[in-house]
Design an enzyme around this catalytic site. Sequence first.
Site, PDB file in Angstrom:
ATOM      1  N   GLY A  51       0.867  -1.176   0.000  1.00 40.91           N
ATOM      2  CA  GLY A  51       0.000   0.000   0.000  1.00 40.91           C
ATOM      3  C   GLY A  51       0.902   1.225   0.000  1.00 40.91           C
ATOM      4  O   GLY A  51       1.818   1.318   0.844  1.00 40.91           O
ATOM      5  N   ALA A  52       0.641   2.150  -0.926  1.00 40.76           N
ATOM      6  CA  ALA A  52       1.589   3.251  -1.149  1.00 40.76           C
ATOM      7  C   ALA A  52       1.947   4.039   0.123  1.00 40.76           C
ATOM      8  O   ALA A  52       3.144   4.181   0.450  1.00 40.76           O
ATOM      9  CB  ALA A  52       1.033   4.164  -2.237  1.00 40.76           C
ATOM     10  N   ASP A 227      -1.412   4.648  -6.491  1.00 38.57           N
ATOM     11  CA  ASP A 227      -0.001   4.460  -6.140  1.00 38.57           C
ATOM     12  C   ASP A 227       0.864   5.597  -6.655  1.00 38.57           C
ATOM     13  O   ASP A 227       1.926   5.882  -6.106  1.00 38.57           O
ATOM     14  CB  ASP A 227       0.506   3.129  -6.677  1.00 38.57           C
ATOM     15  CG  ASP A 227      -0.021   2.011  -5.811  1.00 38.57           C
ATOM     16  OD1 ASP A 227      -1.172   1.588  -6.026  1.00 38.57           O
ATOM     17  OD2 ASP A 227       0.693   1.590  -4.885  1.00 38.57           O
ATOM     18  N   ASN A 237      -2.737   2.519 -10.305  1.00 34.53           N
ATOM     19  CA  ASN A 237      -3.243   1.829  -9.116  1.00 34.53           C
ATOM     20  C   ASN A 237      -3.247   0.333  -9.425  1.00 34.53           C
ATOM     21  O   ASN A 237      -2.877  -0.106 -10.521  1.00 34.53           O
ATOM     22  CB  ASN A 237      -4.642   2.342  -8.753  1.00 34.53           C
ATOM     23  CG  ASN A 237      -5.098   1.837  -7.394  1.00 34.53           C
ATOM     24  OD1 ASN A 237      -4.366   1.945  -6.405  1.00 34.53           O
ATOM     25  ND2 ASN A 237      -6.271   1.245  -7.311  1.00 34.53           N
TER      26      ASN A 237
HETATM   27  O1  MRU Z   1       0.659  -4.060  -4.491  1.00 30.90           O
HETATM   28  P1  MRU Z   1       0.048  -3.286  -3.366  1.00 30.90           P
HETATM   29  O2  MRU Z   1      -0.801  -4.111  -2.466  1.00 30.90           O
HETATM   30  O3  MRU Z   1       1.069  -2.450  -2.647  1.00 30.90           O
HETATM   31  O4  MRU Z   1      -0.928  -2.261  -4.092  1.00 30.90           O
HETATM   32  C1  MRU Z   1      -1.686  -1.378  -3.323  1.00 30.90           C
HETATM   33  C2  MRU Z   1      -2.599  -0.555  -4.126  1.00 30.90           C
HETATM   34  O5  MRU Z   1      -2.629  -0.603  -5.345  1.00 30.90           O
HETATM   35  C3  MRU Z   1      -3.445   0.441  -3.388  1.00 30.90           C
HETATM   36  O6  MRU Z   1      -4.666   0.622  -4.038  1.00 30.90           O
HETATM   37  C4  MRU Z   1      -2.715   1.776  -3.330  1.00 30.90           C
HETATM   38  O7  MRU Z   1      -1.430   1.622  -2.827  1.00 30.90           O
HETATM   39  C5  MRU Z   1      -3.430   2.762  -2.521  1.00 30.90           C
HETATM   40  S1  MRU Z   1      -3.300   2.332  -0.821  1.00 30.90           S
HETATM   41  C6  MRU Z   1      -3.905   3.449   0.184  1.00 30.90           C
END
Ligand code: MRU
Length: 341
Positions: A51-52, A227, A237
């Site tokens: 998650g970013a 992201d 995203n």
């Molecule tokens: O691969 P991940 O689980 O890190 O991807 C996360 C996402 O795509 C979320 O939608 C994004 O980071 C927003 S989190 C608040």
Amino acid sequence: MFPQEDFKALGMRGDELVLLDQRLLPSREENFICKSVEDVFYAIKEMVVRGAPAIGGVAAYGVWFAAHDRKNFEQKCDYLKSARPTAVNLAWAVDRVRTVALQSDFDLDEVRKAADTIVAEDIAMNRKMGLIGSEVIRPGATILTHCNTGALATCGWGTALGVIKTAFYQNKNIFVYADETRPRLQGARLTAWELRRANIPSKLIPDSAAATLIRDGKIDLVILGADRIAANGDVANKLGTFALSVICKHYGVPFYSAAPLSTIDFDCPDGSHIPIEERDKSEVTHIEGIAVAPEDMDAYNPSFDVTPHGNITGIITEYGILREPYDVSIAALKEKAAQKA
Ligand code: MRU
């Protein structure tokens, strides 16, 4: 205010960074302890934490670990930044704490404080974003979301899921459909876990069921995270976001992205410049180590996709909701944020 969640994706305990190991949820709640830059790099790369904004928070403490080794500091910061390429929050957090380390001549207390501030600010911004974003949710709305954007994906509360939680605690009588989010199943393993913990009325769906629900008028709006957001409003995203946006546009369903300022990459002109992480093919060919495809089958596994700004109804930030034309609203936001700083 609304209840604080009773778990944390990340937090310092003494000199150790404690992460809730998201690879094990929902079946096991175990911590993963980081004591070095290398541990932090591993945790980000292997998605112990993901998650970013959460990656940004964790990387900030990674820089604190790096600051203990002045000689190799720059190299360690660059190493941290290379853990995952798409979420811009990683580089943003590393650069912000790196600057404090250099300007304070490696005062470890100052560096640690800078990392703590990133975490505290993220939680405060998410709370604010929740209140701003919940204005687009009418009472009784049914919302579709994708991936995990809750407290697990941030330093606390969440972005898109934070908006959804806010509407729930405002007694808006909402209902949530959560995409399972193949191949890593962040929707099934993490969003469903958060929705159940908060007792939010919801159902899990296979990703491919979303089109039918949207066509049949069962979804009032889609809210998901980001992201990296380019200066023209294109949003990178989780894989599957782009397809959802196309379906929403086709059927006239509002489509929102929620993300803090730290997810906007003002130097990136448009989505074609966003690096898209490609992960191991085994994430597609295997589930929990069990083959679901012939052993010799190849696979294509991009972790993210880019949604063109023309498909996005609004971008919810802690400064307000950005609308088309995004190049203008994002430039204005940059100005506003600079004045505040
Ligand atoms: O691969 P991940 O689980 O890190 O991807 C996360 C996402 O795509 C979320 O939608 C994004 O980071 C927003 S989190 C608040």
